[in-house]
Design a protein around this motif. Structure first.
Motif, PDB file in Angstrom:
ATOM      1  N   VAL A 178      -3.587 -16.415   6.534  1.00 58.21           N
ATOM      2  CA  VAL A 178      -3.538 -15.046   5.967  1.00 58.21           C
ATOM      3  C   VAL A 178      -4.876 -14.841   5.509  1.00 58.21           C
ATOM      4  CG1 VAL A 178      -2.684 -13.388   4.469  1.00 58.21           C
ATOM      5  CG2 VAL A 178      -1.037 -14.995   5.656  1.00 58.21           C
ATOM      6  N   SER A 179      -5.729 -13.573   5.905  1.00 54.68           N
ATOM      7  CA  SER A 179      -7.151 -13.612   5.371  1.00 54.68           C
ATOM      8  C   SER A 179      -6.901 -12.234   4.700  1.00 54.68           C
ATOM      9  CB  SER A 179      -7.841 -13.471   6.511  1.00 54.68           C
ATOM     10  OG  SER A 179      -7.718 -12.878   7.599  1.00 54.68           O
ATOM     11  N   ALA A 180      -5.816 -11.384   4.618  1.00 57.51           N
ATOM     12  CA  ALA A 180      -5.973 -10.315   3.858  1.00 57.51           C
ATOM     13  C   ALA A 180      -4.427 -10.084   3.411  1.00 57.51           C
ATOM     14  CB  ALA A 180      -6.733  -9.138   4.477  1.00 57.51           C
ATOM     15  N   ILE A 181      -3.934  -9.395   2.329  1.00 59.60           N
ATOM     16  CA  ILE A 181      -2.591  -8.972   2.106  1.00 59.60           C
ATOM     17  C   ILE A 181      -2.752  -7.508   1.740  1.00 59.60           C
ATOM     18  CG2 ILE A 181      -1.677 -11.218   1.642  1.00 59.60           C
ATOM     19  CD1 ILE A 181      -1.775 -10.654  -1.177  1.00 59.60           C
ATOM     20  N   ALA A 182      -2.030  -6.922   1.701  1.00 58.06           N
ATOM     21  CA  ALA A 182      -1.651  -5.438   1.084  1.00 58.06           C
ATOM     22  C   ALA A 182      -0.368  -5.010   0.914  1.00 58.06           C
ATOM     23  CB  ALA A 182      -2.297  -4.192   2.267  1.00 58.06           C
ATOM     24  N   LYS A 183      -0.282  -4.589  -0.328  1.00 52.71           N
ATOM     25  CA  LYS A 183       1.205  -3.874  -0.912  1.00 52.71           C
ATOM     26  C   LYS A 183       1.091  -2.894  -1.830  1.00 52.71           C
ATOM     27  CE  LYS A 183       5.767  -4.649  -2.105  1.00 52.71           C
ATOM     28  NZ  LYS A 183       6.830  -5.523  -2.333  1.00 52.71           N
ATOM     29  N   ASP A 184       1.314  -1.824  -1.802  1.00 53.74           N
ATOM     30  CA  ASP A 184       1.267  -0.600  -2.824  1.00 53.74           C
ATOM     31  C   ASP A 184      -0.292  -0.556  -2.989  1.00 53.74           C
ATOM     32  OD1 ASP A 184       4.086  -0.397  -2.533  1.00 53.74           O
ATOM     33  OD2 ASP A 184       4.408  -2.002  -4.318  1.00 53.74           O
ATOM     34  N   LYS A 185      -0.492  -0.736  -4.353  1.00 50.80           N
ATOM     35  CA  LYS A 185      -2.100  -0.286  -4.846  1.00 50.80           C
ATOM     36  C   LYS A 185      -2.612  -1.551  -4.676  1.00 50.80           C
ATOM     37  CE  LYS A 185      -0.895   3.302  -7.988  1.00 50.80           C
ATOM     38  NZ  LYS A 185      -0.660   4.274  -7.137  1.00 50.80           N
ATOM     39  N   VAL A 186      -2.393  -2.696  -4.223  1.00 48.98           N
ATOM     40  CA  VAL A 186      -2.913  -4.106  -3.911  1.00 48.98           C
ATOM     41  C   VAL A 186      -3.470  -4.512  -2.695  1.00 48.98           C
ATOM     42  CG1 VAL A 186      -2.772  -6.628  -4.281  1.00 48.98           C
ATOM     43  CG2 VAL A 186      -1.694  -5.116  -5.984  1.00 48.98           C
ATOM     44  N   GLY A 200     -18.669  -5.899   5.225  1.00 52.97           N
ATOM     45  CA  GLY A 200     -18.200  -6.248   3.777  1.00 52.97           C
ATOM     46  C   GLY A 200     -18.383  -5.116   2.909  1.00 52.97           C
ATOM     47  N   LEU A 201     -19.547  -4.386   3.110  1.00 51.25           N
ATOM     48  CA  LEU A 201     -20.051  -3.190   2.186  1.00 51.25           C
ATOM     49  C   LEU A 201     -19.059  -2.016   2.522  1.00 51.25           C
ATOM     50  CD1 LEU A 201     -23.795  -3.399   2.348  1.00 51.25           C
ATOM     51  CD2 LEU A 201     -22.386  -4.060   0.443  1.00 51.25           C
ATOM     52  N   GLN A 202     -18.777  -1.880   3.823  1.00 47.05           N
ATOM     53  CA  GLN A 202     -17.778  -0.893   4.255  1.00 47.05           C
ATOM     54  C   GLN A 202     -16.385  -1.094   3.598  1.00 47.05           C
ATOM     55  OE1 GLN A 202     -18.574   1.909   5.928  1.00 47.05           O
ATOM     56  NE2 GLN A 202     -16.348   2.650   5.756  1.00 47.05           N
ATOM     57  N   LEU A 203     -15.850  -2.299   3.479  1.00 42.75           N
ATOM     58  CA  LEU A 203     -14.623  -2.580   2.813  1.00 42.75           C
ATOM     59  C   LEU A 203     -14.798  -2.148   1.513  1.00 42.75           C
ATOM     60  CD1 LEU A 203     -12.372  -5.230   3.675  1.00 42.75           C
ATOM     61  CD2 LEU A 203     -12.653  -4.959   1.252  1.00 42.75           C
ATOM     62  N   LEU A 204     -15.725  -2.422   0.734  1.00 42.75           N
ATOM     63  CA  LEU A 204     -16.024  -2.019  -0.674  1.00 42.75           C
ATOM     64  C   LEU A 204     -16.086  -0.721  -0.710  1.00 42.75           C
ATOM     65  CD1 LEU A 204     -18.274  -4.651  -1.689  1.00 42.75           C
ATOM     66  CD2 LEU A 204     -15.878  -4.596  -2.248  1.00 42.75           C
ATOM     67  N   GLN A 209     -13.145   4.409  -2.415  1.00 39.77           N
ATOM     68  CA  GLN A 209     -12.629   5.926  -2.296  1.00 39.77           C
ATOM     69  C   GLN A 209     -11.098   5.935  -1.993  1.00 39.77           C
ATOM     70  OE1 GLN A 209     -14.884   6.708   1.108  1.00 39.77           O
ATOM     71  NE2 GLN A 209     -16.708   6.565   0.299  1.00 39.77           N
ATOM     72  N   TRP A 210     -10.477   4.873  -2.304  1.00 40.27           N
ATOM     73  CA  TRP A 210      -8.896   4.643  -2.023  1.00 40.27           C
ATOM     74  C   TRP A 210      -8.255   5.060  -3.169  1.00 40.27           C
ATOM     75  CZ3 TRP A 210      -6.034  -0.196  -2.704  1.00 40.27           C
ATOM     76  CH2 TRP A 210      -4.555  -0.228  -2.080  1.00 40.27           C
ATOM     77  N   ASP A 211      -7.138   5.812  -2.922  1.00 40.09           N
ATOM     78  CA  ASP A 211      -6.510   6.453  -3.925  1.00 40.09           C
ATOM     79  C   ASP A 211      -5.256   5.332  -4.332  1.00 40.09           C
ATOM     80  OD1 ASP A 211      -4.890   6.974  -2.062  1.00 40.09           O
ATOM     81  OD2 ASP A 211      -4.726   9.184  -2.137  1.00 40.09           O
ATOM     82  N   GLY A 212      -5.016   4.276  -3.483  1.00 44.01           N
ATOM     83  CA  GLY A 212      -4.012   3.510  -3.743  1.00 44.01           C
ATOM     84  C   GLY A 212      -2.816   3.745  -3.108  1.00 44.01           C
ATOM     85  N   CYS A 213      -2.718   4.861  -2.011  1.00 43.66           N
ATOM     86  CA  CYS A 213      -1.787   5.118  -1.381  1.00 43.66           C
ATOM     87  C   CYS A 213      -1.741   4.645   0.116  1.00 43.66           C
ATOM     88  CB  CYS A 213      -1.361   6.601  -1.332  1.00 43.66           C
ATOM     89  SG  CYS A 213      -0.950   7.188  -3.040  1.00 43.66           S
TER      90      CYS A 213
END
Lengths: 213, 257
Positions: A178-186, A200-204, A209-213
């Protein structure tokens, strides 16, 4: 008010993370801090980490930050990086077994010695360098990043979450891990976006700009 | 698709400027390290290594400022070597924005330093640089020893045993330079590289002797290195990093394009 707080618990190269975020979000303020109030008032939180799990947990506890990290992960967009991803689970095999933050069920495991690929070639530990990241879900943090793009990794342990629905990406190094996880605001990543050039810069940038939804 | 083999351009830095020279002789100014690092990043370098060859330790702050500046605009891993003698030096470089530090001579004179440094900052930040030279006769089995002082002084330490010991002590990576080949443009010492790579569990960076793109590919395929480091072929713009990667890919090597 600080908009993006990089949590400082004495582990790892925080300056690089902060500089990379400043680079993609020049209009936001980026603060490196171990202050509970600063973390609580942040709009977004980055939780990096490097070194051994034992030291990370010890330093977090010494600074009385464990609760602040868990609260931040519930309340606001939260980006875990490398060790900052591992210690979100219950337990790590590192240092003969370390209890971690326990935000998610699962454990962190050693790749193992005498690792070999399909061709029988020896694979080195740490897993160090640029590997492909296969996106397994759609997520705002993958915006404008091609599937299977390469990111920079350096680690000897990998996370094994019990809930497979957490998985946002996988990569291959003798095993599929597993190289990335996502749940709710995490959102948490095994690789180092701050050292992964344009993707990498694009991910940052996506994170800022992410509101966590 | 899996982990890519890395190409690492190396910049020799003296008093804050990139210098070009063969075997530290005929050194000429080759520009601003920030500019050069930016160019290599654009060309697709997987990492950049800075080797501080400033003679006086009073001038060590200069390299720190170079690293700080580069780290503000180049977002790939950076390694700094040269003059790293104490944990304090390691910390300063990491705080300046380096991801790894190279320890060379200090490891030879004080191996415990490697242990201490890796305990403090983690093995992943510690690269032990090994300068090795062949000491066996042609009729004997291959044997290499560690040399210091730019390859002039033998230590009598066996290179393979040393590499194993350094990994035990916490080296997260080995930067292996053949002093027989360094500056010759005859290619890596492939026997040395594959022997060390087989002997240790951590990644090995091959260095010393690259004169053309075939040498780079050989380092990976025949030398079993995980990464290849070169200075002059990139500095003198004989080849770009991009060309080097295209060539390696054409030989079936997995690279980040």
């Amino acid at each position: 008010m600080a908009q993006i707080v990089v949590i400082d618990y004495g582990m790892g190269n925080l300056r690089s993370v902060a500089k990379a975020i400043e680079h993609v979000a020049p209009d936001q303020s980026v603060v490196i801090s171990s202050d509970i109030n600063t973390i609580a008032s942040a709009e977004r939180v980055v939780f990096p980490g490097q070194g051994a799990a034992r030291d990370c947990m010890r330093e977090l506890e010494a600074r009385k930050l464990t609760q602040a990290v868990l609260v931040a992960a519930k309340e606001k967009p939260f980006l875990g990086i490398c060790m900052g991803m591992h210690i979100l689970l219950n337990h790590s095999e590192e240092n003969n077994g370390i209890d971690c933050l326990g935000l998610y069920e699962g454990d962190v495991r050693f790749f193992g010695k005498n690792l070999k690929n399909d061709q029988g070639e020896k694979l080195k530990i740490p897993h160090m360098g640029w590997n492909n990241v296969k996106q397994v879900i759609e997520h705002p943090l993958w915006h404008d990043i091609g599937d299977d793009s390469r990111f920079y990794f350096v680690h000897s342990y990998y996370m094994n979450p019990q809930d497979t629905e957490l998985i946002a990406a996988t990569s291959d190094y003798a095993i599929e891990f597993v190289s990335a996880i996502a749940k709710d605001k995490v959102f948490a990543v095994q690789f180092h976006p701050e050292k992964s050039a344009q993707d990498g810069l694009q991910l940052l940038r996506n994170f800022t700009q992410w509101d966590g939804c | 698709m899996s982990l890519a083999k890395r190409i690492i351009p190396c910049l020799d830095v003296k008093n804050g400027r990139v210098v070009k020279g063969v075997k530290f002789v005929d050194i000429r100014d080759a520009g601003d390290p920030v500019e050069v690092a930016r160019r290599y990043d654009r060309e697709g370098a997987d990492e950049i290594t800075f080797l501080d060859i400033t003679a006086s330790s009073d001038d060590r702050d200069t390299i720190m400022h170079v690293v700080e500046k580069v780290a503000e605009e180049v977002f790939i891993p950076l390694t700094v070597g040269g003059g790293i003698r104490e944990v304090k030096d390691v910390r300063r470089m990491l705080n300046a924005g380096a991801d790894k530090v190279g320890i060379n001579t200090a490891a030879v004179f004080n191996p415990e330093f490697v242990k201490e440094a890796s305990d403090r900052v983690g093995s992943q930040c510690i690269v032990v640089a090994i300068d090795a030279k062949k000491v066996s006769e042609d009729t004997e089995q291959d044997r290499w020893e560690i040399f210091t002082h730019g390859g002039r002084k033998s230590t009598g330490i066996d290179a393979v045993e040393w590499a194993i010991k350094m990994v035990d002590y916490g080296a997260g990576e080995i930067l292996l330079t053949s002093m027989d080949r360094d500056g010759t443009k005859k290619g890596f010492d492939l026997d040395l590289t594959s022997t060390i790579s087989d002997a240790v569990s951590v990644p090995v960076i091959a260095s010393g002797g690259v004169g053309n793109l075939e040498h780079l590919a050989d380092g990976i395929i025949k030398g079993k290195a995980d990464a290849v480091l070169a200075a002059s072929i990139f500095h003198f713009a004989e080849y770009s990093v991009e060309e080097a990667k295209q060539y390696m890919a054409s030989k079936g090597i997995e690279v980040r394009l």
